[in-house]
Each structure stands twice: as structure tokens, then as C-alpha cells.
Enzyme design. Structure first.
Site, mmCIF file in Angstrom:
data_model
loop_
_atom_site.group_PDB
_atom_site.id
_atom_site.type_symbol
_atom_site.label_atom_id
_atom_site.label_comp_id
_atom_site.label_asym_id
_atom_site.label_seq_id
_atom_site.Cartn_x
_atom_site.Cartn_y
_atom_site.Cartn_z
ATOM 1 N N CYS A 134 -14.268 -30.282 -35.503
ATOM 2 C CA CYS A 134 -14.660 -31.487 -36.239
ATOM 3 C C CYS A 134 -16.175 -31.633 -36.267
ATOM 4 C CB CYS A 134 -14.021 -32.715 -35.600
ATOM 5 S SG CYS A 134 -14.465 -34.267 -36.403
ATOM 6 N N CYS A 137 -17.394 -35.233 -35.805
ATOM 7 C CA CYS A 137 -17.363 -35.676 -34.411
ATOM 8 C C CYS A 137 -18.514 -35.099 -33.597
ATOM 9 C CB CYS A 137 -16.052 -35.254 -33.752
ATOM 10 S SG CYS A 137 -14.549 -35.689 -34.643
ATOM 11 N N ASP A 138 -18.815 -33.825 -33.784
ATOM 12 C CA ASP A 138 -19.647 -33.094 -32.831
ATOM 13 C C ASP A 138 -20.975 -32.571 -33.350
ATOM 14 O OD1 ASP A 138 -17.659 -33.477 -30.941
ATOM 15 O OD2 ASP A 138 -16.619 -31.628 -31.463
#
Length: 312
Positions: A134, A137-138
Site C-alpha cells: 500500500c 499507507c507507507d
């Protein structure tokens, strides 16, 4: 532990744990069955930056907090892998594991999905330590660093473009000589000079000590091998739902994703689905928790005789 519950939740990821909280708060007796530790894929996430109200929390910490909240409201937990879901007396459902069976008036399937891995050396060892599924997300963990994106569909290209907001360079690795993504997405890709296309190429290994340090790639037409120095590897080679144990009564969309109506009830009355296992557009922790809450409240309505299926 009783073998009869108002609600059995299969899976203890964010959707399942939230469903347990809301089910208990509605006055239902709730059992959560999880084949591994509570938390699901959250446990594979090192740091989470997009959980509302919390700047930074580890996947393990968030999992523990949500489970503790569910237990505080009265949810019971049982370890084991569900082997089958079948009819019991009347409209009740029988959930069978290797250790025995439990009966429920309603069921929420929250078994999530699994990311398809590369199946190469290092492909499992560096989960949460450089390997991610993701970018949203990261990406922030790789500011001004080089990363690799593996895949050739819409998701891979779109996530590669997103990563350019943080990474210094993005190596976009695809095993074929052209992408599978829509033409519009491919046209947009040309506007991102930070992205280097690495076509006709596969990843043979992911190397590092504590975290990812490089990927070994092989050019298929020539067989030539090189190591790309990267700190992160984002994999978008597909995912699949954990839905194999479900009976034919539970209809699924292409790929095995569980189909639900707007109340999150499946085609089998009394069986609901929430989170990543469901046929949905976005699979994130926050959307999974929303699913869990909605499914549990609609289970309550179903058990009260106040919910009708909208499946056609």
C-alpha cells in the site's frame, strides 16, 4: 465456553474486531474465531500513519488496543481455522473448526484477503520491513529514497505515480513488454520523470539485513541480472480473498470476493461479510472498521426481524 452464540465473527482483523465491539454493545453474545493472532494483516504492518486521530501507531499496537476493547465489552475469542459454514437447526448456522463446532444465530465473515507474493527469496522475510502492499499507507516512510514497484496493472501504475511525491526514484518493474493498465493511466505515467520503467523483467530475490536494501532482477529476453539498490518494494501483483471455506449459498463476484447487499448481508440470510473479503472498491483499515460496525448493527436488526435482504 458456550457452543451457542447470537453472533459468530469469523476473522479478527479490523473488520472482525470492530464487529465484535458493536455486536456486544448491542447486547449480543459474540464469539470471534481467528486462525492466527488477532489483528489480521495489521500485524504485518510496521507503522500506520493514516489511522484517524493517531499520528503514528504500529500494527501490533493497534491490533492489541482494538482486541482489548472488544474483550472489555464481552466478546469471547477462540483460536482455530474455520473449515466449513453450514446450516443448523432452522435459520441457525453451524461453524466447524478442527476443534469442534459452534452454532450461531448469525455470522459475519471477516476473513480478509491475502496479497499474492512474488515467491522469491526475501519475499516473506521483509514484510513490514521494506515490503509493502500500500503506497498510500507507507510512502511517507521512503522520503527521498529509491523504491521499486512490481506490477503492470492500473493499481501498480497509479501507486507508482503516488510514490513520486515522496521517493527520489521509482523503479517500475513488470514481467511483460507492455503494461496491462488502461491507456489513460499509461498516458499519465509519461508525465512522471522519477519513474523508470523496467520491462520484461522479474524479481528473483529481495536482499537486506534488517530491512530491504536491494532487489535482484532478471531481464527475461536476455537473462541478464542486476541488483537495484532500493529501500522499499511495493508489490501489486494481485490479491485474493480468504473465502474458500464458504458454501455455494454465499454468492461471490469474480475472483472469489464475497457479494453483499447494502446492509452487508450476503445472498445467504443471516450471513454477513465485512472488510477485505468483501467485493469492495477500497481495502483499508478504516474502511474495514466501518464495514464491521455496519455489519454488526445490521445483524442486530436481522435478529430483531427488522432487516430484509435487498439481493435480487
Amino acid at each position: 465456553m458456550s457452543d451457542y452464540y447470537d453472533l459468530v465473527v469469523i476473522g479478527a482483523g479490523p473488520a472482525g474486531l470492530t464487529a465484535a465491539i458493536y455486536g456486544c454493545r448491542a447486547g449480543l453474545s459474540v464469539l470471534v474465531i481467528e486462525k492466527n493472532a488477532a489483528g489480521g494483516q495489521m500485524l504485518l504492518t510496521g507503522n500506520i500513519e493514516n489511522w484517524p486521530g493517531t499520528a503514528l501507531i504500529t500494527g501490533h499496537e493497534l491490533s492489541e488496543q482494538i482486541r482489548a476493547q472488544a474483550e472489555a465489552f464481552g466478546a469471547k475469542f477462540k483460536s482455530g481455522e474455520v473449515e466449513s459454514l453450514s446450516s443448523a437447526e432452522g435459520t441457525e448456522r453451524l461453524i466447524t473448526t478442527a476443534d469442534g463446532s459452534v452454532t450461531a444465530r448469525a455470522v459475519i465473515v471477516a476473513t480478509g484477503a491475502y496479497h499474492k507474493s512474488l515467491g522469491c527469496p526475501g519475499g516473506q522475510e521483509f514484510h513490514g520491513r521494506g515490503i509493502s502492499y500500500c503506497a498510500i499507507c507507507d510512502a511517507g516512510f521512503f522520503r527521498n529514497q529509491e523504491v521499486a514497484v512490481v506490477g503492470g496493472g492500473n493499481t501498480a501504475l497509479e501507486q507508482a505515480m503516488y510514490l513520486t511525491n515522496h521517493a527520489s526514484k521509482v523503479h517500475l518493474i513488470h514481467r511483460r513488454n507492455k503494461f496491462r493498465a488502461d491507456k489513460m493511466v499509461q498516458d499519465r505515467l509519461e508525465k512522471f520523470p522519477k519513474i523508470q520503467k523496467v520491462m520484461d523483467t522479474v524479481v528473483d530475490a529481495i536482499h537486506g539485513t534488517d530491512e530491504v536494501e536491494s532487489v535482484k532482477v532478471r531481464h527475461l529476453p536476455t537473462g541478464s541480472v542486476q541488483n537495484l539498490a532500493v529501500n522499499g518494494v511495493f508489490l501489486f501483483v494481485g490479491s485474493a480473498p480468504n473465502s474458500e471455506f464458504l458454501p455455494p449459498e454465499v454468492l461471490r463476484a469474480p475472483g472469489g470476493w464475497v457479494s453483499t447487499d447494502r446492509s452487508l448481508q450476503t445472498s445467504w440470510p443471516g450471513v454477513f461479510a465485512a472488510g477485505d473479503v468483501r467485493d469492495t472498491e477500497l481495502r483499508q483499515i478504516v474502511t474495514a472498521t466501518g464495514d464491521g460496525a455496519l455489519a454488526a448493527m445490521n445483524v442486530y436488526r436481522y435478529l430483531e426481524g427488522d432487516l430484509e435482504s435487498s439481493h435480487e
